[in-house]
Design a protein around this motif. Structure first.
Motif, short mmCIF file in Angstrom:
data_model
loop_
_atom_site.label_atom_id
_atom_site.label_comp_id
_atom_site.label_asym_id
_atom_site.label_seq_id
_atom_site.Cartn_x
_atom_site.Cartn_y
_atom_site.Cartn_z
N ALA A 27 -1.81 2.83 -11.94
CA ALA A 27 -0.56 3.38 -12.04
C ALA A 27 -0.86 4.21 -10.75
CB ALA A 27 -2.02 4.58 -12.46
N LEU A 28 0.65 4.63 -10.34
CA LEU A 28 1.05 4.96 -9.64
C LEU A 28 1.58 6.57 -10.44
CD1 LEU A 28 3.43 2.58 -7.68
CD2 LEU A 28 1.30 3.13 -7.23
N CYS A 29 1.75 7.65 -9.07
CA CYS A 29 2.02 8.81 -9.49
C CYS A 29 3.78 8.96 -9.32
CB CYS A 29 1.78 9.91 -8.48
SG CYS A 29 2.54 10.03 -7.04
N THR A 30 4.12 9.81 -10.56
CA THR A 30 5.47 9.88 -10.24
C THR A 30 6.28 9.67 -9.64
OG1 THR A 30 4.50 11.38 -11.97
CG2 THR A 30 7.46 10.98 -11.65
N LYS A 31 6.12 10.80 -8.36
CA LYS A 31 7.25 9.77 -6.71
C LYS A 31 6.89 8.86 -6.86
CE LYS A 31 2.89 12.39 -5.28
NZ LYS A 31 2.64 14.35 -5.91
N VAL A 32 5.73 7.83 -6.15
CA VAL A 32 6.26 6.97 -5.84
C VAL A 32 6.00 5.66 -7.03
CG1 VAL A 32 5.29 4.97 -4.51
CG2 VAL A 32 4.53 7.69 -3.69
N ASP A 70 0.28 10.41 2.19
CA ASP A 70 -0.10 11.56 2.86
C ASP A 70 -1.14 12.15 1.82
OD1 ASP A 70 -1.77 12.82 4.03
OD2 ASP A 70 -0.58 14.42 4.88
N CYS A 71 -1.82 11.04 1.14
CA CYS A 71 -2.75 11.17 -0.53
C CYS A 71 -4.58 10.69 -0.51
CB CYS A 71 -1.71 10.45 -2.01
SG CYS A 71 -2.41 10.87 -3.55
N PRO A 72 -4.74 11.27 -0.38
CA PRO A 72 -6.24 10.79 -1.24
C PRO A 72 -6.49 9.74 -1.59
CG PRO A 72 -6.07 12.48 -2.40
CD PRO A 72 -5.17 12.81 -1.71
N ASP A 73 -5.19 9.17 -2.02
CA ASP A 73 -5.23 7.64 -3.50
C ASP A 73 -5.25 6.49 -2.34
OD1 ASP A 73 -5.64 10.06 -4.98
OD2 ASP A 73 -4.77 9.78 -6.65
N THR A 74 -4.88 6.47 -1.87
CA THR A 74 -3.73 5.47 -1.33
C THR A 74 -3.92 4.12 -1.57
OG1 THR A 74 -4.99 5.63 0.85
CG2 THR A 74 -4.55 3.92 0.64
N CYS A 75 -2.85 4.34 -3.08
CA CYS A 75 -3.15 3.03 -3.73
C CYS A 75 -2.30 1.63 -3.25
CB CYS A 75 -1.77 3.09 -5.27
SG CYS A 75 -2.19 4.74 -5.70
N ALA A 76 -3.05 0.82 -4.35
CA ALA A 76 -2.51 -0.71 -3.75
C ALA A 76 -0.99 -0.76 -4.38
CB ALA A 76 -3.51 -1.64 -4.32
N PHE A 96 6.98 16.58 -5.21
CA PHE A 96 7.03 15.87 -3.77
C PHE A 96 5.34 15.62 -3.15
CE2 PHE A 96 10.66 20.12 -4.09
CZ PHE A 96 11.07 19.01 -4.17
N LEU A 97 5.82 15.43 -1.99
CA LEU A 97 4.49 15.29 -0.92
C LEU A 97 5.34 15.49 0.05
CD1 LEU A 97 2.75 12.46 -1.17
CD2 LEU A 97 2.33 13.47 0.32
N ASN A 98 4.21 16.56 1.26
CA ASN A 98 5.03 17.75 1.59
C ASN A 98 6.07 17.80 1.46
OD1 ASN A 98 2.10 17.75 2.27
ND2 ASN A 98 1.85 15.76 3.92
N ALA A 136 1.23 -1.24 -0.06
CA ALA A 136 -0.21 0.39 0.20
C ALA A 136 0.96 1.37 -0.35
CB ALA A 136 -1.17 -0.07 1.34
N CYS A 137 0.20 1.92 -0.62
CA CYS A 137 1.00 3.21 -0.92
C CYS A 137 1.19 3.57 0.65
CB CYS A 137 0.55 3.91 -1.48
SG CYS A 137 1.84 6.49 -1.49
N PRO A 138 1.89 4.48 1.65
CA PRO A 138 1.88 4.98 2.78
C PRO A 138 1.62 6.37 2.77
CG PRO A 138 4.45 4.86 2.36
CD PRO A 138 2.87 4.28 0.97
S1 SF4 Z 1 -0.98 9.16 -6.62
FE1 SF4 Z 1 0.56 8.37 -5.70
S2 SF4 Z 1 1.11 9.28 -3.93
FE2 SF4 Z 1 -1.12 8.84 -3.54
S3 SF4 Z 1 -1.68 6.87 -2.71
FE3 SF4 Z 1 -1.15 6.44 -6.04
S4 SF4 Z 1 1.42 6.41 -5.73
FE4 SF4 Z 1 0.62 7.79 -3.80
#
Ligand code: SF4
Length: 716
Positions: A68-73, A33-39, A600-602, A29-31
């Motif tokens: 899909a994950l965001c660029t950051k993660v 602080d983002c509402p999407d909480t990706c698996a 960035f995330l915070n 799980a993405c840890p």
């Molecule tokens: S969009 Fe990015 S930061 Fe947000 S939960 Fe998914 S992987 Fe995490």
């Protein structure tokens, strides 16, 4: 290859390497602080006894993530295997803030920490303060073992207000809980209003649903003082001045009520206090609201018209807009709109600020409040940590920081840094890296990343529980937060059984239910994610059922009245604006906001080189109408300043920032910026009207070419 399956590869250890390599996929799980909480799915290679994570991807089967994950993660491996990871306990050898440390053994570090905390606790346990936030959103590595430890100590309690408290409390007073639309329904909306949110950067997966809605003919509107990546992709962008969103909501209400564009049946059956709300809304005619917001009155008329006519309309509200003095009232006012217009009747209509209240976490099982043994320690507000460190009585003598980087992220940074620099303050920081905050630590303890520990997550943007299985063993001597507090408890001599509970057992008790069904940790852990057992399609308030004391959407709140607050929402002006503080505005005529930079995330990821390179250097977006009179041209180094402090950035002159507003995308690590400062030099520690939250976006500044004579600065 699917999760849990293993694949034997021959010779994939490199050219000429004939060892057997076994590869498996681990559900995670993405840890962040983002509402999407990706698996997530982490591909792990077993090289003999070594396990190495080699790939990270979104789970294609998890509906919100969609692969899909965001660029950051997507760069999370770069973070986990970063050469700067703290992999042993460190003890300070230089002055506070210098970031000079020597490695020490775990036993030595824990002995000394236990001795220092024990001595303070014997005198005054409230002299010890935990400081933590959403560095991980996991329920296990967040506030479980840590909170048990501080409960047992009787340490000061931390009011965790820095991000979302005004909005969360406002939702609770209006709707009854942090509950809203199902993000999976946004693709069925006919109109979506992105209010105070840059979804492209901060809510990617809901943005994808909005793109689908757009393909089906939906209209997208952005309300944001900044022409963000989201705003530029919407059909319409409305740019009110920061801190005026509540007035805008009242302007819309005014027109809806004046024109009779309201769902009288819904109001009659499911709301409380309409007459009083209508009386207040009628004070906010579009001309008055236009003057407050700095937009045209016609925009308000049209917005109200479309809000009534286009059905269903969804509002995606996010927390940026509530970081001003009147943030709580603004969220209350906006939250009244779907009930007035009856948009809640449709699953694709209504509003989503947070879905976290849909989850049934078992806080008592996680935190063991009985360890307080009847004590009610004082509360310290994290949004004013600088002030607390410098002036709280009795003083804060020890600080234990985890899942947070307050020296970079807390407001009025110079006060925060002065507080952390106190020689008589004992500071312990659990971290992956030597951050701006860790620079001030007496001890830095190496914490694991999400790939190295177990956790379980709720989401504040969708309706799934998500499990995080450890993909690889802890790197170096790093330990999960839980294990660090377990060991610390042992060194303090705590013998309660809850200090021996395993992470698996904590995760198994984290939720009381999975909606209408029992919570099944083993199944969740195996499958990776589980949708809450709620009706499908989910329309939480289609027929009322608000979890408020009255069971209705409370335009009028008896609970707020009991606290001595206005029971009705109202427009509460910013602390710092031309209208509310004209003298201050004469000296500092520009409002500044500092929303998240896309990469960035915070303050997380700022030290990941590939992401920082993409972001470039700290910038300030400034409108030509504000840059011109100050002699600022694109690319100038400029100083942003007010009475609280200053920082320098590169000017980006253009139309992204509206006139009167400058924007510093954030949050840079101070020590990675050229002047070792960031936007929090100028923000204030004043608090929101509801929830006592932080007011980062309620801030006036002026800007000048760096090094220029202040006497030359125009304040026109
Ligand atoms: S969009 Fe990015 S930061 Fe947000 S939960 Fe998914 S992987 Fe995490």
């Amino acid at each position: 290859m699917g999760p849990g399956e293993r694949e034997a590869l021959i010779g994939s250890g490199g050219a000429g390497d004939q060892r057997d390599v076994v590869r498996e996929i681990v559900q995670a799980a993405c840890p962040h602080d983002c509402p999407d909480t990706c698996a997530m799915q982490v591909t792990v290679e077993h090289h003999g006894k070594r396990r190495i994570a080699v790939k990270i991807a979104g789970d294609p089967h998890h509906p919100p993530t969609g692969g899909a994950l965001c660029t950051k993660v997507s760069r999370y491996l770069e973070r986990t295997y970063h050469p700067d990871r703290v992999l042993t306990p460190l003890r300070r050898i230089g002055r506070k803030g210098a970031g000079r440390f020597e490695p020490v053994s775990w036993d030595r570090a824990l002995d000394e920490i236990a001795q220092r905390l024990g001595a303070i606790a014997a005198r005054n346990p409230e002299g010890i303060l935990p400081y933590s936030y959403a560095g991980t959103m996991g329920l296990v590595q967040g506030e479980s073992m840590s909170q048990r430890f501080f409960n047992k100590l009787g340490a000061s309690r931390l009011e965790r207000t820095i991000c979302a408290e005004a909005g969360s409390k406002a939702l609770r007073y209006t709707l009854g809980a942090s509950v809203g639309m199902d993000m999976e329904q946004f693709e069925n909306s006919r109109q979506i209003i992105f209010w105070g949110t840059n979804a492209v950067a901060s809510n990617l997966h809901l943005w994808s649903r909005a793109q689908e809605a757009k393909r089906r003919g939906a209209r997208l509107i952005a309300i944001d003082p900044y022409r963000s990546l989201t705003a530029e992709r919407c059909h319409e962008h409305i740019a009110p001045l920061p801190g005026t969103d509540g007035a805008l909501a009242f302007g819309i209400m005014h027109v809806l009520i004046r024109e009779g564009w309201i769902d009288r049946d819904y109001i009659e059956r499911y709301t409380l206090g309409f007459d009083a709300l209508a009386e207040r809304a009628l004070q906010y005619d579009p001309a008055r609201v236009a003057a407050i917001c700095g937009i045209g009155a016609g925009i308000i008329e049209r917005l109200a018209h479309d809000y009534w006519q286009v059905r269903p309309t969804a509002i995606r509200l996010n927390y940026g807009m509530q970081r001003t003095h009147g943030g709580g009232n603004a969220v209350r006012a906006i939250t009244c709109l779907p009930a007035l217009a009856g948009h809640w009747r449709d699953p694709a209509g209504g509003l989503l600020l947070s879905s976290s209240g849909t989850f049934d976490t078992d806080d008592a099982a996680l935190e063991h409040p009985e360890l307080l043994a009847g004590r009610t320690p004082r509360a310290i507000n994290m949004s004013a940590i600088g002030e607390a460190l410098l002036r709280a009585q009795p003083p804060i003598e020890a600080l234990v920081v985890y899942n947070s980087n307050p020296v970079a992220v807390a407001p009025q940074s110079s006060e925060v840094a002065r507080g952390f620099a106190r020689d008589d303050l004992f500071t312990v920081v659990l971290e992956h890296f030597v951050t701006d905050t860790a620079d001030y630590a007496d001890f830095v303890l190496p914490a694991t990343t999400q790939l190295e520990h177990l956790d379980v997550h709720l989401s504040y943007g969708h309706l799934y529980q998500v499990a995080n299985n450890p993909a690889v063993p802890p790197l170096g001597e790093a330990q999960p937060n839980t294990e660090i507090f377990r060991r610390l408890a042992r060194h303090m001599g705590y013998t309660e059984a809850c200090f021996s509970e395993s992470d698996e057992s904590i995760a198994a008790g984290a939720f009381a239910s999975c909606g209408a069904s029992p919570y099944d940790w083993e199944r969740l852990r195996r499958d990776g994610w589980q949708r809450l057992d709620v009706p499908q399609p989910y329309a939480p308030f289609a027929t009322g059922n608000f979890p408020t004391p009255s069971g209705r959407c409370e335009f009028v709140s008896a609970r707020l009245a009991a606290l001595g607050q206005d029971p009705l929402p109202d427009f509460v002006p910013p602390y710092e604006s031309v209208l509310s503080a004209p003298e201050l505005a004469r000296r500092f005529p520009l409002a500044i906001i500092s929303p998240p930079a896309r990469n960035f995330l915070n303050s997380s990821f700022v030290n990941v080189v590939s992401l920082r390179d993409t972001e470039g250097e700290p910038h300030l977006d400034i409108n030509p109408a504000d840059a011109g009179p100050r002699g600022i041209v694109d690319g100038d180094r400029v100083e942003v300043y007010n009475d609280r402090g200053s920082f320098t950035v590169r000017a980006r002159v253009g139309e992204r920032a509206r006139p009167g507003v400058v924007v510093a995308l954030s949050i840079w690590w101070k020590k990675l910026a050229a002047d070792r400062k960031n936007a929090n030099e100028v923000t204030s520690q004043r608090l929101t009207d509801i929830g006592a939250g932080a007011t980062f976006y309620d801030c006036l500044v002026d800007v000048r070419v760096a090094g220029s004579d202040p006497a030359r600065v125009s304040s026109s």
